[in-house]
Design an enzyme around this catalytic site. Structure first.
Site, PDB file in Angstrom:
ATOM      1  N   CYS A   1      -2.903  -1.353 -10.292  1.00  0.00           N
ATOM      2  CA  CYS A   1      -3.168   0.030  -9.920  1.00  0.00           C
ATOM      3  C   CYS A   1      -4.273   0.632 -10.801  1.00  0.00           C
ATOM      4  O   CYS A   1      -4.189   0.593 -12.032  1.00  0.00           O
ATOM      5  CB  CYS A   1      -1.886   0.850 -10.076  1.00  0.00           C
ATOM      6  SG  CYS A   1      -2.117   2.539  -9.521  1.00  0.00           S
TER       7      CYS A   1
ATOM      8  N   ASP B   1     -11.280  -7.415   0.661  1.00  0.00           N
ATOM      9  CA  ASP B   1     -12.338  -7.432   1.681  1.00  0.00           C
ATOM     10  C   ASP B   1     -12.123  -8.456   2.790  1.00  0.00           C
ATOM     11  O   ASP B   1     -13.081  -9.055   3.277  1.00  0.00           O
ATOM     12  CB  ASP B   1     -13.712  -7.658   1.030  1.00  0.00           C
ATOM     13  CG  ASP B   1     -14.072  -6.547   0.060  1.00  0.00           C
ATOM     14  OD1 ASP B   1     -13.301  -5.583  -0.046  1.00  0.00           O
ATOM     15  OD2 ASP B   1     -15.121  -6.661  -0.597  1.00  0.00           O
TER      16      ASP B   1
ATOM     17  N   MET C   1       0.863  -1.191   0.000  1.00  0.00           N
ATOM     18  CA  MET C   1       0.000   0.000   0.000  1.00  0.00           C
ATOM     19  C   MET C   1       0.894   1.233   0.000  1.00  0.00           C
ATOM     20  O   MET C   1       1.653   1.468   0.948  1.00  0.00           O
ATOM     21  CB  MET C   1      -0.939   0.007   1.209  1.00  0.00           C
ATOM     22  CG  MET C   1      -2.067  -1.018   1.104  1.00  0.00           C
ATOM     23  SD  MET C   1      -3.250  -0.912   2.459  1.00  0.00           S
ATOM     24  CE  MET C   1      -2.400  -1.798   3.757  1.00  0.00           C
TER      25      MET C   1
ATOM     26  N   GLY D   1      -5.063  -5.928   2.934  1.00  0.00           N
ATOM     27  CA  GLY D   1      -4.736  -4.508   2.820  1.00  0.00           C
ATOM     28  C   GLY D   1      -5.452  -3.674   3.864  1.00  0.00           C
ATOM     29  O   GLY D   1      -5.053  -3.586   5.022  1.00  0.00           O
TER      30      GLY D   1
HETATM   31  C1  LIG Z   1      -3.868   3.337   0.479  1.00  0.00           C
HETATM   32  C2  LIG Z   1      -3.712   2.197  -0.483  1.00  0.00           C
HETATM   33  C3  LIG Z   1      -2.577   2.101  -1.261  1.00  0.00           C
HETATM   34  C4  LIG Z   1      -2.410   1.031  -2.144  1.00  0.00           C
HETATM   35  N1  LIG Z   1      -1.256   0.930  -2.857  1.00  0.00           N
HETATM   36  C5  LIG Z   1      -1.043  -0.185  -3.623  1.00  0.00           C
HETATM   37  C6  LIG Z   1       0.185  -0.392  -4.296  1.00  0.00           C
HETATM   38  O1  LIG Z   1       1.112   0.425  -4.223  1.00  0.00           O
HETATM   39  N2  LIG Z   1       0.328  -1.516  -5.032  1.00  0.00           N
HETATM   40  C7  LIG Z   1      -0.679  -2.455  -5.154  1.00  0.00           C
HETATM   41  O2  LIG Z   1      -0.500  -3.476  -5.829  1.00  0.00           O
HETATM   42  N3  LIG Z   1      -1.860  -2.269  -4.536  1.00  0.00           N
HETATM   43  C8  LIG Z   1      -2.043  -1.185  -3.766  1.00  0.00           C
HETATM   44  N4  LIG Z   1      -3.224  -1.044  -3.092  1.00  0.00           N
HETATM   45  C9  LIG Z   1      -4.252  -2.086  -3.209  1.00  0.00           C
HETATM   46  C10 LIG Z   1      -4.095  -3.125  -2.092  1.00  0.00           C
HETATM   47  O3  LIG Z   1      -2.832  -3.757  -2.181  1.00  0.00           O
HETATM   48  C11 LIG Z   1      -5.203  -4.179  -2.167  1.00  0.00           C
HETATM   49  O4  LIG Z   1      -5.115  -4.852  -3.378  1.00  0.00           O
HETATM   50  C12 LIG Z   1      -6.599  -3.568  -2.043  1.00  0.00           C
HETATM   51  O5  LIG Z   1      -6.654  -2.625  -1.003  1.00  0.00           O
HETATM   52  C13 LIG Z   1      -7.653  -4.657  -1.810  1.00  0.00           C
HETATM   53  O6  LIG Z   1      -7.380  -5.374  -0.650  1.00  0.00           O
HETATM   54  P1  LIG Z   1      -8.150  -5.083   0.740  1.00  0.00           P
HETATM   55  O7  LIG Z   1      -9.625  -5.251   0.476  1.00  0.00           O
HETATM   56  O8  LIG Z   1      -7.597  -6.110   1.690  1.00  0.00           O
HETATM   57  O9  LIG Z   1      -7.822  -3.700   1.104  1.00  0.00           O
HETATM   58  C14 LIG Z   1      -3.418   0.044  -2.246  1.00  0.00           C
HETATM   59  C15 LIG Z   1      -4.576   0.153  -1.461  1.00  0.00           C
HETATM   60  C16 LIG Z   1      -4.735   1.210  -0.590  1.00  0.00           C
HETATM   61  C17 LIG Z   1      -5.980   1.259   0.259  1.00  0.00           C
END
Ligand SMILES: Cc1cc2nc3c(=O)[nH]c(=O)nc-3n(C[C@H](O)[C@H](O)[C@H](O)COP(=O)(O)O)c2cc1C
Length: 379
Positions: free
Chosen positions: A108, A213, A24, A235
């Site tokens: 991204c 999620d 992230m 994440g």
């Molecule tokens: C603040 C933020 C920054 C993120 N930056 C990246 C990143 O640099 N590279 C990436 O592959 N995903 C990035 N993501 C996506 C997360 O890695 C993840 O795929 C996404 O949040 C879904 O997972 P979650 O539901 O567990 O949050 C980012 C997400 C957030 C919220």
């Protein structure tokens, strides 16, 4: 029913719990990775850095490549669109920075990135994707470093790419593929589609990591049971809750642990987080970086508006201590917050911004896409 794994194997790398901290941008720096790793075993991936920034010796990129002394497994997420730059960057990471795992960002959704064909837009060009992956794997192989890729379902529901991406990853020697069960168009809105994760598991032989999620440890186990994924990527669920990694490690080893810290314990975690950021960045910058985490830590806890406002302006550990002293140590964890989304959500995009004519062909081998040095938005 699927047997829930208790470890994860990525090529030569064995991770003691099948849990990966999602890269992230602006969050998963050395301090945060250390904080999470103190809670339990897992793989803790860095913020995204750009291959061009690395190859050209950009100062910001170099600073982002900081590791904690106790970080034994250095895991870096790399962004790029040019196979040659990617290959060179992987070589630098392995040869000069002792990196043990490289993840490539093909998810991204930020318009600035997809407009140039990067991130979540790139897998549409199957040939280019193969080239990028092949260059990365070729550069990492002499060092026995596994390369993984992280992607989304596709551009939108009419332009899905994840099954092809899985096949191409497997053919290119990629050690695992992580799938965020949303399209680029969805960004962070709606719900992650775990059925797509299951479909990818059926489609490929390499490990699939499920993402999207997971708010509690029980969600992670449920995802693995439902999809057959080899592990999970977490994440937003751990924002302001690094102890989620303790619960996750326990859950994958058959224990049902739900850590519910009282406010006093949350304050101690906040202090530790700010302290680690200060160690890595200097106190003023570290405390300023810490500001964005405060709302997440205090979500659902009693804390007056004025105190929250003051905390959002914190610029030293002493002022943080003084402000935290105003919070009630005994306040119980707000259980109504359990299982609820945190962090980015927002609305779907009207349309995915792509380079002109991007959808016209699906190969793209040999394409020359502009890759900026300072691309740090992640996503
Ligand atoms: C603040 C933020 C920054 C993120 N930056 C990246 C990143 O640099 N590279 C990436 O592959 N995903 C990035 N993501 C996506 C997360 O890695 C993840 O795929 C996404 O949040 C879904 O997972 P979650 O539901 O567990 O949050 C980012 C997400 C957030 C919220």
């Amino acid at each position: 029913m699927t047997v829930v794994p208790d470890s994860l194997t990525l090529g030569s790398l064995r991770v003691d719990t099948p849990v990966v901290l999602a890269p992230m941008a602006g969050i998963t720096n050395a301090a945060y990775r250390r904080l999470c790793a103190e809670q339990g075993a897992g793989l803790y991936v860095s913020e995204m850095i750009t291959s061009r920034g690395l190859v050209e010796g950009d100062e910001v990129t170099r600073k982002m490549l900081t590791f904690d002394d106790l970080e034994t497994v250095r895991s870096v997420q790399l962004y790029g669109t040019d196979p040659v730059y990617i290959g060179k960057a992987v070589e630098i990471l392995c040869a000069e920075h002792g990196v043990a795992h490289v993840d490539l960002n093909f998810g991204c959704p930020v318009p600035k990135v997809t407009r140039k064909g990067g991130g979540g837009a790139l897998p549409w060009k199957r040939g280019l994707l193969a080239e990028v992956l092949e260059h990365a794997v070729a550069a990492a192989t002499p060092y026995d470093v596994p390369v993984t890729m992280k992607t989304r379902k596709g551009l939108d529901d009419d332009h899905l790419t994840y099954l092809d991406a899985g096949r191409i990853a497997q053919e290119s020697g990629v050690a695992a593929i992580a799938l965020h069960g949303r399209t680029v168009q969805q960004a962070y809105s709606g719900e992650a589609d775990w059925d797509a994760i299951a479909a990818l598991v059926d489609h490929v032989d390499i490990p699939v990591l499920g993402n999207g999620d997971i708010w509690e440890a029980a969600d992670a186990v449920r995802m693995v049971e439902q999809t057959g994924a080899a592990g999970v990527v977490v994440g937003r669920g751990c924002l302001g809750r690094p102890w989620l990694f303790r619960d996750l490690a326990a859950a994958f080893h058959g224990e049902d642990v739900a850590t519910l810290p009282v406010l006093g314990e949350v304050k101690a975690m906040m202090r530790r987080h700010a302290e680690l950021l200060s160690e890595h960045m200097g106190e003023e910058r570290g405390c300023k970086e810490f500001r964005k985490h405060i709302t997440w830590y205090l979500k659902g806890f009693p804390a007056g508006g004025e105190l929250r406002h003051q905390l959002a302006l914190v610029d030293s550990l002493a002022s943080l201590d003084a402000l935290l002293a105003g919070l009630d140590d005994a306040a119980p964890f707000p259980e109504r917050e359990l299982g609820t989304p945190r962090g980015r959500q927002g609305a779907p995009r009207k349309k995915v911004v792509l380079p002109d004519g991007w959808l016209d062909d699906t190969d793209g081998r040999g394409a020359h896409l502009r890759e900026d040095v300072d691309e740090t938005t992640g996503g």
